[in-house]
Design an enzyme around this catalytic site. Structure first.
Site, short mmCIF file in Angstrom:
data_model
loop_
_atom_site.label_atom_id
_atom_site.label_comp_id
_atom_site.label_asym_id
_atom_site.label_seq_id
_atom_site.Cartn_x
_atom_site.Cartn_y
_atom_site.Cartn_z
CE LYS C 80 -3.31 2.81 2.38
NZ LYS C 80 -3.93 3.16 3.67
N GLY C 141 -8.78 9.80 9.42
CA GLY C 141 -9.15 9.96 10.81
C GLY C 141 -10.27 10.95 11.09
CB ALA C 167 -8.67 7.88 4.24
N GLY C 168 -11.42 8.25 5.87
CA GLY C 168 -12.55 9.16 6.03
C GLY C 168 -13.82 8.50 6.53
CB ALA C 189 -7.36 2.34 10.14
#
Lengths: 240, 240, 240, 240
Positions: C80, C141, C167-168, C189
């Site tokens: 990644k 995040g 993300a987001g 995550a």
């Protein structure tokens, strides 16, 4: 423009003038000729019409009593009818509002009915004889703008009386949007009176309302999912 | 205001004046002094500055060549730099844009860089010497407004050069919002030139830009999740 | 599912299993076989594939070095690729990302490129040989969800390689939406590891991804501006 | 799940089973034991509870009559109360709805009241004795999702009875969102019965509802305006 939430009378006067408003609302519950004399005079001097309101009323009965007091004190049968359900949400109570509208129209009032954004209720208020319907964009004082433009558009599309967006507006673009959705006017209070610079914000709203009204009249371009290849790509002979 | 997409020169002239614009862009690819003489003269007469653009360029190489032609023909080193990736999306190509900006700044151009809404790319263009960055609100000609206000706000918060919102604007409230997000100006084309009444829409945008700029300066009220009980509820002695 | 932001290894393991993930990412910068042995073993035991990432790299040069270390340590050429611009926004740097992708593909890596939501950049990464593109929904995040669904849809519509939303994402409905927009998977995550109950949230996302994938395949009803009078109104003879 | 809008009984049965629904609504106006026998049997066989509804009623009077017929025919005092204002919007009529709820509760019905998204009306219906309130996300059949999440959240925060989101849902992520906002269930009809593949869409919604319910319970991360520097940046010793 409304007069609620202003920290001082001086600032309020300046904001009212800057906004170019033609009409202002005054809560009867707190109306005191002694205290408010100077502002009242300012309104008269500038031809700003006063629309007494029934802020703080929770039932049709209270609203009708307050309305009669207002008519006597201010010598006008114009009335902004507010019948709210509770102090937490400050949202209108549909059932009491319908009841109060019916009574007040029968008593000869010109009722400007503050309502939620339910298209069915708005039409019912009109059918009961309301002079104008005033749907909210969002709860009073939140500044969240127009939470459900779809409903406002639906209200406008079926109304024969003026539609005035009331409550929830936070900044100029919200007011422009309201006008673009087809509203006839916008009623403001907190957004101006509690802005950092109320006079400047009043002027901002004046331009925003003009902008939205003109844009509605001018006929906006349709929304498209995909980019529109400019004419330059299509080989038409033109300046650009 | 841009000049793209106008069906006639007459209407374009009226729209340009109504909008109160101080600057207009002209695509070099289609520039023809013979055809465009009258509009050109109108711009000069009204002190509207011309910003030649590189519309239709797909590579840094093309853009640099077009820029040099523009400088020679229009006697200005101002340049709206457009380097698009393809004719379907008309979106800027980040890599070619960076390359072109670097070359053009070195050649002495004042580069107004049309870019996507990536805050990283906007800052890089500034660091390469761009005079202004011009992020899009949505793809050209879509009228979808500002799809990602969060990014525009982030671009503004980190920029030292002017930020001009370019592309995607559909109606007046979009322009007001752009200014409220902190943009320094708005560039319009299709939204005006293809409106049903371009002159009226031009005027709408003039007011919308003023409204948004004033509202930004005036300091809007914060957004609140819950209704703000008006002062009348809290028992403060005041006019309303 | 990613492994970033987990306060403890125990909770992380439970969340990974609950989510039903088939792949997890591991930041090479902090990789320590001694400390992470037990989690590593858990991954192996459950057939969860490890995708090392280049988190914390700011340049193509750093990213390539980190990638080579990862290949050696974890014996995989899957990678990644993260090349971020700064520590404040954690947004990808388009120019360095393109450079790094080109180098890493040439060195035989299978590059999963973490990118912004620019459709042009996504296609360029694919054309450079990326194995998958991983656009963000919002900055890392933030939990803001998918700020620009229009761009994600455009990326998907033009991609031949898998598109993984990265993300987001803040909650389950965001992941369902990503799949409905046509993404092939979702990488999570913080939304899991920092939820109040990570294992429960992991399970929530498992169902959300299934829901979104099925809904996309099932073909949703079109959006309509107006209510659809149910069949009962049209007089058709039927159960309802 | 509702049964409205299904083009065939076979497809409807499959969709009902796939969705894992525990309850289905049936319009009394069109109820015909002869035609609907097989579907009715399917419901009984799978323990799916039937909730007769008053679709097509425009007044409290009609609704009460229809309710009594339903109680007799289906031997249940459960009732989904629909009193709509007109055939164009299919929106509930607040005044008639309040009247009908009062009468039906007095007659011993368990009233599931289909209502608009007005938080005041929802609370009033509960206070009148409604067993559950069923606010709409958007007008029936539009598939627009939840137009005003703020109102749904407010309704949930003040309700002591179950809140079931009804109408407007278009796809799986809408249902997940409804549950995340705190709804207790979701009622679907068109979104499933008119999907291209109703059985698959039924399954999608099953997972979406689970996902949203788990996510609500798991406690999502807060929304943040700015990127959250991952732990790797802060120098904590950890796996990632």
């Amino acid at each position: 423009m409304g007069t609620g939430g202003a920290p001082s009378l001086d600032g309020l006067g300046a904001a009212l003038l800057a906004s170019g408003t033609e009409l202002t609302t005054v809560a009867m519950r707190r109306y005191s000729p002694a205290e408010s004399g100077s502002l009242f005079q300012l309104l008269v001097d500038h031809g700003i019409r006063i629309l007494p309101n029934t802020a703080g009323c929770f039932t049709a009965r209270d609203a009708v009593m307050t309305a009669e007091l207002a008519r006597e004190a201010l010598e006008t049968d114009w009335l902004k009818l507010e019948v709210i359900a509770d102090e937490q949400t400050l949202l209108p109570d549909a059932v009491e509002l319908v009841d109060a509208t019916e009574q007040l129209v029968n008593r000869g009032f010109k009722v400007f009915a503050y309502t939620n954004d339910d298209p069915v209720l708005a039409l019912r208020l009109e059918n009961l004889g309301a002079t104008a319907v005033m749907p909210l964009g969002a709860p009073i004082g939140t500044g969240l703008g127009i939470l459900n433009p779809h409903n406002i558009e639906l209200i406008v599309s079926r109304a024969s009386v003026p539609v005035v967006l009331d409550a929830g507006i936070g900044t100029a673009s919200d007011a422009a949007l309201a006008m673009e959705l087809g509203c006839d006017a916008v009623l403001l209070a907190t957004a101006v009176t509690r802005a950092q610079n109320p006079a400047l914000m009043g002027e901002a709203f004046k331009h925003a309302v003009i902008a939205g009204r003109l844009a509605k009249a001018a006929g906006r371009i349709p929304r498209r999912e995909h980019a529109l290849a400019s004419s330059a790509m299509e080989g038409r002979a033109e300046f650009l």
